[in-house]
Each structure stands twice: as structure tokens, then as C-alpha cells.
Design an enzyme around this catalytic site. Structure first.
Site, PDB file in Angstrom:
ATOM      1  N   LYS A  34      28.541  37.767  57.486  1.00  0.00           N
ATOM      2  CA  LYS A  34      29.993  37.851  57.450  1.00  0.00           C
ATOM      3  C   LYS A  34      30.236  39.200  56.914  1.00  0.00           C
ATOM      4  CE  LYS A  34      32.665  35.911  53.976  1.00  0.00           C
ATOM      5  NZ  LYS A  34      33.680  36.776  53.478  1.00  0.00           N
ATOM      6  N   ASN A  35      30.233  39.559  55.809  1.00  0.00           N
ATOM      7  CA  ASN A  35      30.737  40.806  55.022  1.00  0.00           C
ATOM      8  C   ASN A  35      30.426  42.302  55.801  1.00  0.00           C
ATOM      9  OD1 ASN A  35      31.886  39.182  53.283  1.00  0.00           O
ATOM     10  ND2 ASN A  35      30.595  39.842  51.313  1.00  0.00           N
ATOM     11  N   ARG A 104      40.997  39.488  53.028  1.00  0.00           N
ATOM     12  CA  ARG A 104      41.086  40.551  52.124  1.00  0.00           C
ATOM     13  C   ARG A 104      40.446  41.752  53.103  1.00  0.00           C
ATOM     14  NH1 ARG A 104      41.559  42.166  47.273  1.00  0.00           N
ATOM     15  NH2 ARG A 104      40.240  43.998  47.645  1.00  0.00           N
ATOM     16  N   CYS A 128      43.145  37.108  44.685  1.00  0.00           N
ATOM     17  CA  CYS A 128      42.904  35.789  45.120  1.00  0.00           C
ATOM     18  C   CYS A 128      42.235  34.755  43.995  1.00  0.00           C
ATOM     19  CB  CYS A 128      41.639  35.728  46.144  1.00  0.00           C
ATOM     20  SG  CYS A 128      40.111  36.459  45.502  1.00  0.00           S
ATOM     21  N   ARG A 133      41.488  41.483  42.052  1.00  0.00           N
ATOM     22  CA  ARG A 133      41.079  42.458  43.126  1.00  0.00           C
ATOM     23  C   ARG A 133      41.791  43.331  43.753  1.00  0.00           C
ATOM     24  NH1 ARG A 133      37.737  38.321  47.287  1.00  0.00           N
ATOM     25  NH2 ARG A 133      36.344  40.219  47.560  1.00  0.00           N
ATOM     26  N   ASP A 319      28.441  36.697  44.644  1.00  0.00           N
ATOM     27  CA  ASP A 319      28.590  35.464  45.564  1.00  0.00           C
ATOM     28  C   ASP A 319      27.572  34.187  45.658  1.00  0.00           C
ATOM     29  OD1 ASP A 319      30.806  36.916  46.441  1.00  0.00           O
ATOM     30  OD2 ASP A 319      29.773  37.988  48.059  1.00  0.00           O
ATOM     31  N   ILE A 341      31.637  40.312  37.801  1.00  0.00           N
ATOM     32  CA  ILE A 341      32.350  41.107  38.658  1.00  0.00           C
ATOM     33  C   ILE A 341      33.558  40.421  38.533  1.00  0.00           C
ATOM     34  CG2 ILE A 341      32.356  41.838  40.902  1.00  0.00           C
ATOM     35  CD1 ILE A 341      29.842  42.644  39.854  1.00  0.00           C
ATOM     36  N   ARG A 411      35.431  29.693  56.292  1.00  0.00           N
ATOM     37  CA  ARG A 411      35.470  31.098  56.345  1.00  0.00           C
ATOM     38  C   ARG A 411      34.325  31.879  56.458  1.00  0.00           C
ATOM     39  NH1 ARG A 411      37.464  33.132  51.153  1.00  0.00           N
ATOM     40  NH2 ARG A 411      36.793  34.931  52.275  1.00  0.00           N
TER      41      ARG A 411
HETATM   42  C1  UD1 Z   1      32.982  42.468  48.542  1.00  0.00           C
HETATM   43  C2  UD1 Z   1      32.686  41.228  49.265  1.00  0.00           C
HETATM   44  C3  UD1 Z   1      32.698  40.039  48.332  1.00  0.00           C
HETATM   45  C4  UD1 Z   1      31.761  40.188  47.115  1.00  0.00           C
HETATM   46  C5  UD1 Z   1      32.005  41.731  46.497  1.00  0.00           C
HETATM   47  C6  UD1 Z   1      31.111  42.031  45.437  1.00  0.00           C
HETATM   48  C7  UD1 Z   1      33.402  41.692  51.405  1.00  0.00           C
HETATM   49  C8  UD1 Z   1      34.437  41.457  52.670  1.00  0.00           C
HETATM   50  N1  UD1 Z   1      33.492  41.086  50.368  1.00  0.00           N
HETATM   51  O1  UD1 Z   1      34.310  42.476  48.204  1.00  0.00           O
HETATM   52  O2  UD1 Z   1      32.131  39.026  49.103  1.00  0.00           O
HETATM   53  O3  UD1 Z   1      32.086  39.308  46.059  1.00  0.00           O
HETATM   54  O4  UD1 Z   1      32.307  42.760  47.511  1.00  0.00           O
HETATM   55  O5  UD1 Z   1      30.011  42.043  45.652  1.00  0.00           O
HETATM   56  O6  UD1 Z   1      32.764  42.386  51.714  1.00  0.00           O
HETATM   57  N2  UD1 Z   1      37.505  46.888  41.833  1.00  0.00           N
HETATM   58  C9  UD1 Z   1      38.401  47.541  40.982  1.00  0.00           C
HETATM   59  N3  UD1 Z   1      39.042  48.475  41.581  1.00  0.00           N
HETATM   60  C10 UD1 Z   1      39.058  48.465  43.062  1.00  0.00           C
HETATM   61  C11 UD1 Z   1      38.309  47.935  43.704  1.00  0.00           C
HETATM   62  C12 UD1 Z   1      37.517  46.756  43.139  1.00  0.00           C
HETATM   63  O7  UD1 Z   1      38.448  47.554  39.840  1.00  0.00           O
HETATM   64  O8  UD1 Z   1      40.078  49.405  43.618  1.00  0.00           O
HETATM   65  C13 UD1 Z   1      36.609  45.692  40.868  1.00  0.00           C
HETATM   66  C14 UD1 Z   1      36.969  44.519  41.416  1.00  0.00           C
HETATM   67  O9  UD1 Z   1      38.108  43.895  40.520  1.00  0.00           O
HETATM   68  C15 UD1 Z   1      35.839  43.642  41.237  1.00  0.00           C
HETATM   69  C16 UD1 Z   1      34.687  44.608  41.213  1.00  0.00           C
HETATM   70  O10 UD1 Z   1      35.262  45.850  41.492  1.00  0.00           O
HETATM   71  O11 UD1 Z   1      35.725  43.417  39.763  1.00  0.00           O
HETATM   72  C17 UD1 Z   1      33.953  44.494  42.789  1.00  0.00           C
HETATM   73  O12 UD1 Z   1      34.879  44.809  43.897  1.00  0.00           O
HETATM   74  P1  UD1 Z   1      34.574  45.174  45.409  1.00  0.00           P
HETATM   75  O13 UD1 Z   1      33.299  45.742  45.482  1.00  0.00           O
HETATM   76  O14 UD1 Z   1      35.578  45.979  45.811  1.00  0.00           O
HETATM   77  O15 UD1 Z   1      34.872  43.737  46.253  1.00  0.00           O
HETATM   78  P2  UD1 Z   1      35.071  43.720  47.644  1.00  0.00           P
HETATM   79  O16 UD1 Z   1      34.864  44.848  48.422  1.00  0.00           O
HETATM   80  O17 UD1 Z   1      36.580  43.230  47.650  1.00  0.00           O
END
Ligand code: UD1
Length: 431
Positions: A34-35, A104, A128, A133, A319, A341, A411
Site C-alpha cells: 500500500k505505502n 495522509r 490522525c 504527524r 506498523d 515513532i 484502507r
Molecule cells: C509512513 C507510512 C506509515 C508509517 C510511517 C513510519 C505511508 C503512506 N505511510 O508515514 O505507514 O507508519 O511512514 O514508518 O508511507 N515527523 C516529523 N516531522 C515531519 C515529518 C515526520 O517530526 O515533518 C515525524 C513523525 O511525527 C513521526 C516520524 O517522523 O514521528 C515518522 O513519520 P514519517 O516517516 O513522516 O511517516 P509518514 O511518511 O507519514
């Protein structure tokens, strides 16, 4: 006292009836990731030519992303397991809030839109249930490439100044290795003028998959899968046909299903190196694991408690934390699970407790004392991965559980109950 109408509405709410004490057997097929699929779909915005994705999972999130792209003017045609996308003309770089707020990954469109058109307006996806996030890293990265980015009234407005509206290669160091930010900046940088480097990049397999597809489209990306990625900007990209990698999170979920039901199972296709942390923990728990090319054979014996801390790849994936906690609830001895995370990703604990699990929570740590038998209950899933955890706990529990919150499950898991039923489970869906 609830009135009769309220009671009948409750009965009608979509739910799964899951018979417990299941024994599973056989070989189960893993769907496309999915991701990966979600971000690869947005990458189709980077070219006028046709992009065909194979091994596409059938999920409501994929449906949602397809709707967003169509709203932008992308031509989309789907067959089972495939999608063709052609962004010959993008006539709308401002997807509406109604389409993006539930998904997202929709925010990832900002990178390709800026690269291709030099402008984008994307409503913030918002937090969420599992955590806030933020998208600060995405925005920092885009600004480094020369975009002007403002957040107004909940909408991220980004544009590239100048007549050519071209982003410029830059050096970016992320504060944290965000998967989404790495993917966003990667997609923006491929059409920028000059070379970009991304340091402290996310190393997740989905980032590697994106870089591989972009390179098939004519991009010049090196180092994806490691902490430093280099992107030499190119003038334009062309179409491609690309197969999405198998979903490592679904594969892990099915392996945990085997472990929690103490059943031998074969799971395929997988890319074993994507599953190392999970296979290690399953081995530590007492499962015998054999890997043969694209197939994992799992033979669970007595399950014993282990400690888990979630981490970015190659560490244990957040996850799979909820599904693994369901397993540890049935293990012999004590386990400690620490979620590093997301700040609010222990919501499944209260539902597992309702099924008889013995779990204490302090901050982002859960201490689990395994119990010999979970008991069936009425349970509600509050997010995607807790939904999977609830299904697994119910498979092991004594009695028949009723699980609501199926919109979360749908989803991210393609036909989960059908797959499990194929392997001997007894799950009935009532829509
Ligand atoms: C993606 C995955 C999700 C998975 C996550 C972590 C998709 C669609 N989703 O989500 O299933 O759980 O990776 O493996 O691919 N963070 C910050 N600042 C930012 C961005 C992120 O502090 O600007 C932090 C977040 O709060 C979180 C961590 O980084 O604690 C990981 O987030 P991120 O890797 O960005 O996750 P997603 O890409 O949203």
C-alpha cells in the site's frame, strides 16, 4: 436504556464475526505494498506519458488516491491488480479538502506538482489518531529547493518563483528520517535544475521502490535505501511500466497470524531483507523460520515474551507494533513494547484488555504479561494497524468476537478475512 431503533442500527454496523481458537495452514499470497503504491501513483504526475502500475492492491486508500489524481485531470483506468495513469494535462493543482483529508499520502502530490508545474495548493492532511504527524520536514525540503511555501487557512500553498518556475538542486539535511518527506523531496528534486543531496533520508523499502521507478522513468537517483540520496535533475521524465513490491507489513501481519494461532504457514511473495527485524523477533519468540527465495515458512512452537522497540527501517516497524502486541498478549512471560515513532499508538491496548490481555501502559511503553487464553469480545478498531491486531487476537481467543471499524481495515489490507479463511479461519463479514 437504548431504544429499539438504536439497537437495530448497532446490529447493522459493518462488522466481522471472527471465530476463535483457529488453526491455519497452507500458503498465503501477499498483495502489493500500500505505502509504495500510493506514492508511485503520485509519481505519475511527473510525466505526460502513461505510467502503468502492476501488483496494485485493491484498497480504499488506493481508490482515494485515484480519485484525487482524476480530480487533477489525470486519466486513470483500472483492471484488477493494475492501474494506468496518464497526466498529459494537469488542470487542477489544488485538490479539494473533501478528497484529501482522510488520506495522509495525498500530501505527497505536492512534490511532483511543484516539480512539474511549479505550483501546488494542498490542504494539510491534519493529524490522525496515532499522532500529530507534522509535515515540517516536507516543507523545509521544498523551501531548500527554492519553493516559496506558506500555510494559510489549513492549506499549504507552494510555488516556484521565476519565469521558468524551476526548482533548483540543493543540499538538504532532515531533522528526522521522515518517509513522506524523503519521498516528497525526491519527487520534487528529479525535475530540478542541478544536483540535490538528501541527508538523514528515510531508508524504508518504499523509498527505494520510488527511486527505482523514478529511475525507470529517466531520473538519475543514487543512494536510495541508504542515509544519503543524490538526485541529478533531468529535463523531463517518460512513462514506464512498474511492479509494486510486496507489502512487508501485510506479510508481517500474516506471519503473526500464524504465530498467534500456533499454526505453520507459508507466506509469499516477500522480499526477505525487508522483513529482517520482524523475522528476528518471531525467531526470538520461539518460531522456527525458514526463508526460501520469495517464501517464508513459519513454524511456531511455544511463544515466549520478547521486548520490542519501534524504529525507522531497518528497525522494527511501527506498523507491526499493534499486531505483535496481540501475539505477545498470548506469550509465556513478560514483554515490554516501546513505541518510538508515534505519540499515540497504543490505542489497541484497551481493546486487547477487553479480551483478557494483561497490559500496563506507562507513557509510550506497554508491559505485557502473557495470558494462556484470550477471550472473545465486542471490539472496535480505531486505526488501520489496530484493526489488524484485533483480527489476530480474535483468531486466537476463545469464542466468537465481533469487530467494528472495518473502514480502517479496508484502507490497508486487501481481502484479509478472505485470505485467512482460505487458510482455515472462520470469519464472516456483515456489511
Ligand atoms: C509512513 C507510512 C506509515 C508509517 C510511517 C513510519 C505511508 C503512506 N505511510 O508515514 O505507514 O507508519 O511512514 O514508518 O508511507 N515527523 C516529523 N516531522 C515531519 C515529518 C515526520 O517530526 O515533518 C515525524 C513523525 O511525527 C513521526 C516520524 O517522523 O514521528 C515518522 O513519520 P514519517 O516517516 O513522516 O511517516 P509518514 O511518511 O507519514
Amino acid at each position: 436504556m437504548p431504544n429499539a431503533a438504536a439497537v437495530s442500527n448497532e446490529i447493522l454496523r459493518p462488522h466481522l464475526e471472527i471465530n476463535g481458537e483457529s488453526r491455519l495452514f497452507g500458503k498465503l499470497r501477499v498483495s502489493g505494498a500500500k505505502n509504495s503504491a500510493l506514492v508511485l501513483m503520485t509519481a505519475a504526475l511527473l510525466t505526460e506519458e502513461k505510467v502503468k502500475l502492476l501488483n496494485l492492491p485493491q484498497l480504499t486508500d488506493i481508490e482515494g488516491m485515484s480519485n484525487i489524481l482524476v480530480n487533477m485531470g489525470v486519466k486513470s483506468s483500472r483492471k484488477l491488480g493494475e492501474i494506468e495513469l496518464q497526466a498529459e494535462e494537469i488542470n487542477n493543482s489544488e485538490p479539494p479538502y473533501e478528497l484529501v483529508h482522510e488520506l495522509r499520502a495525498s500530501f505527497f502530490c505536492i512534490g511532483p506538482l511543484l516539480g512539474r508545474l511549479g505550483k501546488a495548493k494542498i490542504p494539510l492532511p491534519g493529524g490522525c489518531r496515532i499522532g500529530a504527524r507534522p509535515v515540517i520536514e516536507h516543507i523545509r525540503g521544498l523551501k531548500a529547493l527554492g519553493a516559496v511555501v506558506n500555510v494559510e487557512h489549513g492549506v499549504v500553498k507552494a510555488s516556484v518563483p521565476g519565469i521558468k518556475r524551476k526548482l533548483k538542486g540543493a543540499s538538504i539535511v532532515f531533522d528526522c528520517p521522515s518517509v513522506g518527506a524523503t519521498e516528497t523531496v525526491l519527487m520534487a528534486a528529479v525535475l530540478a535544475e542541478g544536483t540535490s543531496t538528501i541527508e538523514n533520508a528515510a531508508q524504508e523499502p518504499e523509498v527505494q521502490d520510488l527511486a527505482k521507478m523514478l529511475n525507470c522513468m529517466g531520473a538519475r537517483i543514487r543512494g536510495a535505501g541508504g542515509p544519503t540520496i543524490t538526485v541529478e535533475g533531468v529535463e523531463s521524465l517518460h512513462g514506464c511500466e512498474y511492479e509494486v513490491i510486496p507489502d512487508r507489513i501485510e506479510a508481517g501481519t500474516l506471519l503473526i497470524a500464524a504465530a498467534i494461532t500456533r499454526s505453520p504457514l507459508q507466506i509469499f511473495p516477500v522480499i526477505p531483507k525487508h522483513l529482517r527485524a520482524v523475522l528476528q523477533k518471531l525467531t526470538d519468540c520461539g518460531c522456527k523460520i525458514k526463508v526460501d527465495q520469495e517464501t517464508v515458512f513459519i513454524h511456531p512452537e511455544e511463544i515466549i515474551g520478547v521486548d520490542i522497540t519501534t524504529q525507522p527501517f531497518p528497525g522494527f516497524p511501527t506498523d507491526l507494533q499493534a499486531p505483535f502486541m496481540a501475539l505477545l498478549s498470548t506469550a509465556k512471560g513478560t514483554s515490554v513494547v516501546t513505541e518510538k515513532i508515534y505519540e499515540n499508538r497504543l490505542q489497541h491496548v484497551s481493546e486487547l484488555q477487553r479480551m483478557g490481555a494483561s497490559i500496563r501502559v506507562q507513557g509510550n511503553t506497554a508491559v505485557i504479561e502473557g495470558v494462556p487464553q484470550l477471550s472473545a469480545a465486542r471490539i472496535v478498531a480505531s486505526d488501520l494497524r489496530s484493526a489488524a491486531a484485533m483480527v489476530l487476537a480474535s483468531l486466537a481467543a476463545k469464542g466468537t468476537s465481533r469487530l467494528e471499524g472495518l473502514d480502517h481495515l479496508d484502507r490497508g489490507y486487501e481481502n484479509l478475512e478472505k485470505k485467512l479463511n482460505f487458510a482455515g479461519a472462520n470469519i464472516k463479514r456483515n456489511d
